[in-house]
Design a protein around this motif. Structure first.
Motif, PDB file in Angstrom:
ATOM      1  N   ASP A  57       0.830  -1.204   0.000  1.00 36.47           N
ATOM      2  CA  ASP A  57       0.000   0.000   0.000  1.00 36.47           C
ATOM      3  C   ASP A  57       0.861   1.249   0.000  1.00 36.47           C
ATOM      4  O   ASP A  57       1.721   1.415   0.872  1.00 36.47           O
ATOM      5  CB  ASP A  57      -0.898   0.032   1.240  1.00 36.47           C
ATOM      6  CG  ASP A  57      -2.096  -0.892   1.104  1.00 36.47           C
ATOM      7  OD1 ASP A  57      -2.491  -1.178  -0.027  1.00 36.47           O
ATOM      8  OD2 ASP A  57      -2.634  -1.314   2.152  1.00 36.47           O
ATOM      9  N   ILE A  58       0.619   2.136  -0.958  1.00 40.00           N
ATOM     10  CA  ILE A  58       1.224   3.466  -0.962  1.00 40.00           C
ATOM     11  C   ILE A  58       0.080   4.464  -0.798  1.00 40.00           C
ATOM     12  O   ILE A  58      -0.749   4.623  -1.709  1.00 40.00           O
ATOM     13  CB  ILE A  58       1.993   3.733  -2.271  1.00 40.00           C
ATOM     14  CG1 ILE A  58       3.052   2.651  -2.493  1.00 40.00           C
ATOM     15  CG2 ILE A  58       2.639   5.118  -2.233  1.00 40.00           C
ATOM     16  CD1 ILE A  58       3.760   2.759  -3.833  1.00 40.00           C
ATOM     17  N   HIS A  84      -6.670   5.123  13.506  1.00 38.47           N
ATOM     18  CA  HIS A  84      -5.225   5.204  13.310  1.00 38.47           C
ATOM     19  C   HIS A  84      -4.931   5.432  11.834  1.00 38.47           C
ATOM     20  O   HIS A  84      -5.682   4.994  10.961  1.00 38.47           O
ATOM     21  CB  HIS A  84      -4.559   3.906  13.781  1.00 38.47           C
ATOM     22  CG  HIS A  84      -3.090   4.019  14.023  1.00 38.47           C
ATOM     23  ND1 HIS A  84      -2.164   3.951  12.997  1.00 38.47           N
ATOM     24  CD2 HIS A  84      -2.376   4.209  15.164  1.00 38.47           C
ATOM     25  CE1 HIS A  84      -0.950   4.090  13.497  1.00 38.47           C
ATOM     26  NE2 HIS A  84      -1.049   4.249  14.806  1.00 38.47           N
ATOM     27  N   GLU A  85      -3.847   6.117  11.515  1.00 40.65           N
ATOM     28  CA  GLU A  85      -3.502   6.393  10.124  1.00 40.65           C
ATOM     29  C   GLU A  85      -3.099   5.138   9.357  1.00 40.65           C
ATOM     30  O   GLU A  85      -3.263   5.062   8.139  1.00 40.65           O
ATOM     31  CB  GLU A  85      -2.369   7.427  10.041  1.00 40.65           C
ATOM     32  CG  GLU A  85      -2.819   8.843  10.354  1.00 40.65           C
ATOM     33  CD  GLU A  85      -1.743   9.867  10.054  1.00 40.65           C
ATOM     34  OE1 GLU A  85      -0.588   9.462   9.787  1.00 40.65           O
ATOM     35  OE2 GLU A  85      -2.049  11.066  10.090  1.00 40.65           O
ATOM     36  N   GLU A  86      -2.568   4.156  10.054  1.00 38.58           N
ATOM     37  CA  GLU A  86      -2.173   2.914   9.386  1.00 38.58           C
ATOM     38  C   GLU A  86      -3.410   2.094   9.017  1.00 38.58           C
ATOM     39  O   GLU A  86      -4.429   2.130   9.706  1.00 38.58           O
ATOM     40  CB  GLU A  86      -1.261   2.088  10.290  1.00 38.58           C
ATOM     41  CG  GLU A  86       0.022   2.781  10.699  1.00 38.58           C
ATOM     42  CD  GLU A  86       1.002   2.954   9.560  1.00 38.58           C
ATOM     43  OE1 GLU A  86       0.844   2.245   8.541  1.00 38.58           O
ATOM     44  OE2 GLU A  86       1.900   3.797   9.676  1.00 38.58           O
ATOM     45  N   THR A  87      -3.305   1.322   7.927  1.00 39.04           N
ATOM     46  CA  THR A  87      -4.409   0.461   7.512  1.00 39.04           C
ATOM     47  C   THR A  87      -4.715  -0.588   8.567  1.00 39.04           C
ATOM     48  O   THR A  87      -5.866  -0.997   8.740  1.00 39.04           O
ATOM     49  CB  THR A  87      -4.064  -0.231   6.175  1.00 39.04           C
ATOM     50  OG1 THR A  87      -3.718   0.773   5.214  1.00 39.04           O
ATOM     51  CG2 THR A  87      -5.244  -1.023   5.651  1.00 39.04           C
ATOM     52  N   ASN A 110      -8.376   7.133   8.998  1.00 43.05           N
ATOM     53  CA  ASN A 110      -8.179   6.376   7.763  1.00 43.05           C
ATOM     54  C   ASN A 110      -9.176   5.230   7.736  1.00 43.05           C
ATOM     55  O   ASN A 110      -9.111   4.328   8.562  1.00 43.05           O
ATOM     56  CB  ASN A 110      -6.744   5.837   7.683  1.00 43.05           C
ATOM     57  CG  ASN A 110      -6.480   5.060   6.399  1.00 43.05           C
ATOM     58  OD1 ASN A 110      -7.315   4.991   5.510  1.00 43.05           O
ATOM     59  ND2 ASN A 110      -5.300   4.475   6.311  1.00 43.05           N
ATOM     60  N   ASN A 162       1.294  13.829   3.483  1.00 41.88           N
ATOM     61  CA  ASN A 162       2.386  12.901   3.722  1.00 41.88           C
ATOM     62  C   ASN A 162       2.054  11.554   3.091  1.00 41.88           C
ATOM     63  O   ASN A 162       0.884  11.224   2.894  1.00 41.88           O
ATOM     64  CB  ASN A 162       2.686  12.751   5.219  1.00 41.88           C
ATOM     65  CG  ASN A 162       1.514  12.205   5.991  1.00 41.88           C
ATOM     66  OD1 ASN A 162       0.414  12.762   5.927  1.00 41.88           O
ATOM     67  ND2 ASN A 162       1.715  11.138   6.730  1.00 41.88           N
ATOM     68  N   ILE A 163       3.093  10.802   2.757  1.00 39.79           N
ATOM     69  CA  ILE A 163       2.940   9.537   2.049  1.00 39.79           C
ATOM     70  C   ILE A 163       3.519   8.418   2.901  1.00 39.79           C
ATOM     71  O   ILE A 163       4.622   8.540   3.434  1.00 39.79           O
ATOM     72  CB  ILE A 163       3.646   9.583   0.685  1.00 39.79           C
ATOM     73  CG1 ILE A 163       3.005  10.664  -0.195  1.00 39.79           C
ATOM     74  CG2 ILE A 163       3.580   8.225  -0.003  1.00 39.79           C
ATOM     75  CD1 ILE A 163       3.756  10.916  -1.484  1.00 39.79           C
ATOM     76  N   LYS A 164       2.745   7.345   3.027  1.00 45.04           N
ATOM     77  CA  LYS A 164       3.209   6.195   3.801  1.00 45.04           C
ATOM     78  C   LYS A 164       3.130   4.930   2.954  1.00 45.04           C
ATOM     79  O   LYS A 164       2.205   4.748   2.163  1.00 45.04           O
ATOM     80  CB  LYS A 164       2.379   6.031   5.069  1.00 45.04           C
ATOM     81  CG  LYS A 164       2.579   7.153   6.080  1.00 45.04           C
ATOM     82  CD  LYS A 164       1.951   6.814   7.417  1.00 45.04           C
ATOM     83  CE  LYS A 164       2.259   7.898   8.450  1.00 45.04           C
ATOM     84  NZ  LYS A 164       1.718   7.562   9.781  1.00 45.04           N
ATOM     85  N   ILE A 165       4.117   4.080   3.131  1.00 43.29           N
ATOM     86  CA  ILE A 165       4.144   2.788   2.454  1.00 43.29           C
ATOM     87  C   ILE A 165       3.961   1.691   3.500  1.00 43.29           C
ATOM     88  O   ILE A 165       4.666   1.663   4.511  1.00 43.29           O
ATOM     89  CB  ILE A 165       5.471   2.587   1.704  1.00 43.29           C
ATOM     90  CG1 ILE A 165       5.656   3.687   0.650  1.00 43.29           C
ATOM     91  CG2 ILE A 165       5.502   1.208   1.032  1.00 43.29           C
ATOM     92  CD1 ILE A 165       6.978   3.616  -0.075  1.00 43.29           C
ATOM     93  N   SER A 166       2.991   0.830   3.274  1.00 43.73           N
ATOM     94  CA  SER A 166       2.720  -0.240   4.241  1.00 43.73           C
ATOM     95  C   SER A 166       2.271  -1.494   3.508  1.00 43.73           C
ATOM     96  O   SER A 166       2.078  -1.484   2.284  1.00 43.73           O
ATOM     97  CB  SER A 166       1.654   0.199   5.243  1.00 43.73           C
ATOM     98  OG  SER A 166       0.440   0.521   4.572  1.00 43.73           O
TER      99      SER A 166
END
Length: 314
Positions: A17-18, A289-292, A250, A35-39
């Motif tokens: 995930d981007i 939370h911002e994370e998936t 999110n 902001n961009i997060k990769i998970s």
């Protein structure tokens, strides 16, 4: 893994995930500060990880590339505790990737998915995993590959119980003839409309849709109504339930954690309403939370979190 060691089997995509988070009001065709997060993601991979995080014995069959991201997913499975030993590893391929942009409210505005290598999983590969399929208490699937899903359902429906996350309305339209094979379905309103064949405009329509699914042979139906909560029904229980006061960061993984909560309730032999509440709690924890996947997710955390939830039932 055998029947004396109950487990849930998940089949589906593992995706990188981007995610781009907007810091101000989103406007299309504009460069938005953020902001961009990769998970690590993928609906079914997320379900598998959430299941493992709440101490459900979980096996996950997926397809990975031989790249660094594929190795990261395998390492994550070992760290969190879901079993990926039966997955297909394509050394010369790249792991599937999902890219999304979220607005200032945490809602998805647009997304692109590269999942070409997932087509390498075919019926021969699936049948080589017949033992682990037949011995699963439940098997979670989505509607990404209709023909392969039809093969699985028709061949193994007498051996295990299938839980469906339709993923999208367009994909649901391709498997609506297979509804009768599922023990559990978890569509949102649009997906439910596609699966039952009529519009859902009010609570009476929701009940009618649930009745249709039960008549087809489904045991438990959970229809997601977004801010209006969840409508659930089987042959003995039904109702609508939601909670309030949720701070949304999110929403991407909310449905995935809800399905994991259903699996938790089933293996822990909870009542239908307690299963729904646990699943909603996992979903709420996720979207805060911002994370998936909320890194705080655990069986103990969910139990503590549920003590402070105010339920609205109807």
């Amino acid at each position: 893994m055998y029947k004396n060691d109950p487990y849930i089997l998940v089949l589906g995509a593992s995706i990188v995930d981007i995610i781009g988070f907007s810091r101000r009001k989103y406007n299309s065709r504009d460069s938005i500060p953020g902001n961009i997060k990769i998970s690590l993601g993928g609906v079914c991979r997320n379900i598998a990880e959430n299941l493992a995080r709440v101490n459900v014995n979980t096996s996950f069959i997926s397809v990975l590339g031989g790249d660094d991201q594929g190795k990261n997913i395998l390492n994550n499975s070992k760290e969190v505790g879901y079993n990926m030993e039966h997955s297909l590893i394509l050394e010369d391929e790249y792991t599937p990737t999902y890219m999304a942009v979220l607005n200032e409210k945490g809602e998805m505005e647009s997304a692109i998915v590269d999942m070409e290598c997932l087509n390498k999983i075919d019926s021969n590969f699936i049948d080589s995993k017949s033992e682990i399929i037949r011995n699963a208490e439940y098997m979670v699937v989505d509607s990404d590959h209709p023909e392969l899903l039809e093969h699985i359902l028709k061949k193994y429906s007498k051996d295990t119980k299938f839980i469906l996350d339709p993923v999208s309305a367009s994909k649901a339209s391709k498997i609506k003839h297979l509804v009768k094979y599922f023990h559990t379905i978890k569509p949102n309103r649009l997906e439910a409309e596609v699966l039952c064949g009529f519009k859902i405009n009010n609570d009476e329509d929701i009940k009618r849709a649930c009745d249709y699914f039960l008549e087809q042979g489904v045991t438990n139906v959970f229809i997601s109504l977004d801010a209006d909560g969840i409508y659930y029904k089987n042959n003995s229980e039904e109702g609508k339930i939601k909670t309030t006061g949720v701070s949304v960061k999110n929403v991407t993984g909310a449905g995935d954690s809800f399905v994991a909560g259903i699996g938790y309730g089933y293996l822990k032999k909870l009542s239908l309403i307690d299963t729904v509440k646990y699943a909603i709690a996992m979903s709420v924890i996720t979207i805060m939370h911002e994370e998936t996947i909320n890194p705080n997710m655990s069986e103990e955390y969910v139990h503590e979190f549920m003590k402070d939830i105010n339920w609205i039932e109807s």
